[in-house]
Design a protein around this motif. Sequence first.
Motif, PDB file in Angstrom:
ATOM      1  N   THR A 139       0.834  -1.201   0.000  1.00  0.00           N
ATOM      2  CA  THR A 139       0.000   0.000   0.000  1.00  0.00           C
ATOM      3  C   THR A 139       0.868   1.251   0.000  1.00  0.00           C
ATOM      4  O   THR A 139       1.798   1.367   0.816  1.00  0.00           O
ATOM      5  N   LEU A 140       0.561   2.168  -0.897  1.00  0.00           N
ATOM      6  CA  LEU A 140       1.232   3.462  -0.967  1.00  0.00           C
ATOM      7  C   LEU A 140       0.226   4.537  -0.597  1.00  0.00           C
ATOM      8  O   LEU A 140      -0.865   4.616  -1.178  1.00  0.00           O
ATOM      9  N   THR A 141       0.576   5.363   0.389  1.00  0.00           N
ATOM     10  CA  THR A 141      -0.298   6.453   0.813  1.00  0.00           C
ATOM     11  C   THR A 141       0.389   7.777   0.525  1.00  0.00           C
ATOM     12  O   THR A 141       1.545   7.985   0.940  1.00  0.00           O
ATOM     13  N   ILE A 142      -0.336   8.669  -0.183  1.00  0.00           N
ATOM     14  CA  ILE A 142       0.234   9.949  -0.593  1.00  0.00           C
ATOM     15  C   ILE A 142      -0.670  11.072  -0.122  1.00  0.00           C
ATOM     16  O   ILE A 142      -1.889  11.040  -0.324  1.00  0.00           O
ATOM     17  N   GLN A 143      -0.053  12.057   0.524  1.00  0.00           N
ATOM     18  CA  GLN A 143      -0.792  13.256   0.928  1.00  0.00           C
ATOM     19  C   GLN A 143       0.002  14.491   0.496  1.00  0.00           C
ATOM     20  O   GLN A 143       1.177  14.639   0.853  1.00  0.00           O
ATOM     21  N   THR A 198      -4.422   6.753  -2.071  1.00  0.00           N
ATOM     22  CA  THR A 198      -3.971   5.458  -1.560  1.00  0.00           C
ATOM     23  C   THR A 198      -3.968   4.477  -2.719  1.00  0.00           C
ATOM     24  O   THR A 198      -4.950   4.353  -3.448  1.00  0.00           O
ATOM     25  N   VAL A 199      -2.843   3.808  -2.872  1.00  0.00           N
ATOM     26  CA  VAL A 199      -2.697   2.829  -3.952  1.00  0.00           C
ATOM     27  C   VAL A 199      -2.466   1.466  -3.328  1.00  0.00           C
ATOM     28  O   VAL A 199      -1.504   1.260  -2.575  1.00  0.00           O
ATOM     29  N   SER A 213       3.933   7.369   2.540  1.00  0.00           N
ATOM     30  CA  SER A 213       4.265   6.155   3.289  1.00  0.00           C
ATOM     31  C   SER A 213       4.049   4.950   2.385  1.00  0.00           C
ATOM     32  O   SER A 213       3.181   4.976   1.503  1.00  0.00           O
ATOM     33  N   LEU A 214       4.837   3.910   2.630  1.00  0.00           N
ATOM     34  CA  LEU A 214       4.745   2.706   1.800  1.00  0.00           C
ATOM     35  C   LEU A 214       4.836   1.478   2.687  1.00  0.00           C
ATOM     36  O   LEU A 214       5.774   1.314   3.465  1.00  0.00           O
TER      37      LEU A 214
END
Length: 504
Positions: free
Chosen positions: A7-11, A20-21, A73-74
């Motif tokens: 999971t990749l979270t981008i803000q 969120t990927v 975050s990853l």
Amino acid sequence: MKINFKTLTIQNFKSHRDLTVNFGERTEITGDNTKGKSSIPEAITFLLYGTDTLGSKTDPTPITYDSDETIVSLLFTVDEKKVLLGRALKKGKAQYYINEVPSKAKEFNEIVEQLFDKELFFSLFNPNYFFTLHWEKQRAMLLQYVTSPVNKEVLKQLPEMQGNRLEELLKKHSLGDIEEINKEIKKKKAKAYIAAQSRTKTLQEQLEQLTDPKEDIDSLKAELAAIDIEVRELESELDKAWEKNQAYNNLQSQIKYIQDRIEMSKERWPALKNEVIEDTCKTCKQPLDATSVEAVNADKEHRIAEYKSIHNGLLKERDELKKQLAETDFIDRTELQEKVKEADAKGQPIRESIRIHSQYEGLKTQVRNAEADEKSTLQALNDAIFVLDSIKAFRAKEAELQGEKVQALFETLSIKLFEDLKNGEIKASFEIEMDGKGYRKLSLSEGIRAGLELREVLSNQSEVIAPVFIDNAESITSFKQPTGQLITSRVVAGQELKIEAVKS
């Protein structure tokens, strides 16, 4: 090692406010241009290294809106072990998280370094990255996973003489040391050979200027030996004559000495003979008595008798010496000396002939020695050249075998690891071709296929399975499924950003 993105979270990262990927074995990212497709893989490299996908510094600042903080975050697994990393940028100051725990930059970077080799990760994640590196780095990355051919393997491929010679030398020195040793030998022997040639030529010219003596040297030496014997015999007679003449001269000297004493004695005789006897005392002037006068007369007679005895003795000694002198021969040495000169003169031409003969033979010996030295120097020079040529052949064959090993890893790409120089040596190089074309001349689709094939080789050789991101996937119609997770980005006109995880 197998790396899987979860999971990749981008803000607030570039065009993404909140994204969120969730990755699958295959993740397809589609959408029109400027929809943020490329920012997704860039967020991953920013998280890990603070760079874009080509390893250059990147600015994560939002593009179309304002925000004080960027957070990425990853969650991923390394051999099934979960790791959660995060990086934030707040008012220009970086913040790091390891499994949601705030951490220092050093701790964060150490974790990343332990998990991945940076260059390898970029090459596996972005197929285009490898081709941005300097060719020496590209070459080193590829070869670090390919063992070089062992010496025995290379030596077997060389001509027998070269292989045997190098095999013997390699027992004591490395190939590099052998090369340096023989380069020095070649340098020294090349100069020495020129000097040896010059010396041989000079001596040969000197020899040609001399007349070859035809006389037999042994006959000359025998003839000279006979003359030397004759001279020594004459000199022996001359010495004997000198000894005899010395005796004669000694007698003459003795006679003259005695004669001088006789003459001195004669001069004393008149005074003694005519000496007057005084009858008065010389001291008191008193007349002497008869006894005293008689004593004085007796003394005079005694002195006269003593004188006559000594004088007659001298006469007798002189006469005896004269008798000996008369019986002694005096030899005239002049004739003997002339004979010695004549005999010695007869030997001079022979000595000169022997000298010339010796000079000629000596020069011939020098010429032979110079020729032998020239030959041995040339042999040493040629041997050093042979060794150096053998080393060139060794390296060429080693390069060929290593190239074959590397080439065997690829299906469509051609890999060039070495360049042939005009002097016969080889130089390390690195070039990748597809269908005879260098990477820079490849089309976009060809470049993607080349990158995928290369990263597949790196993955197999390093035994690291990592996700791969293919940008502009619409330009390539088909390609072989790479090892590891596949993330593709494809332009779809008029479409908003769409992310779809596909399970294989």
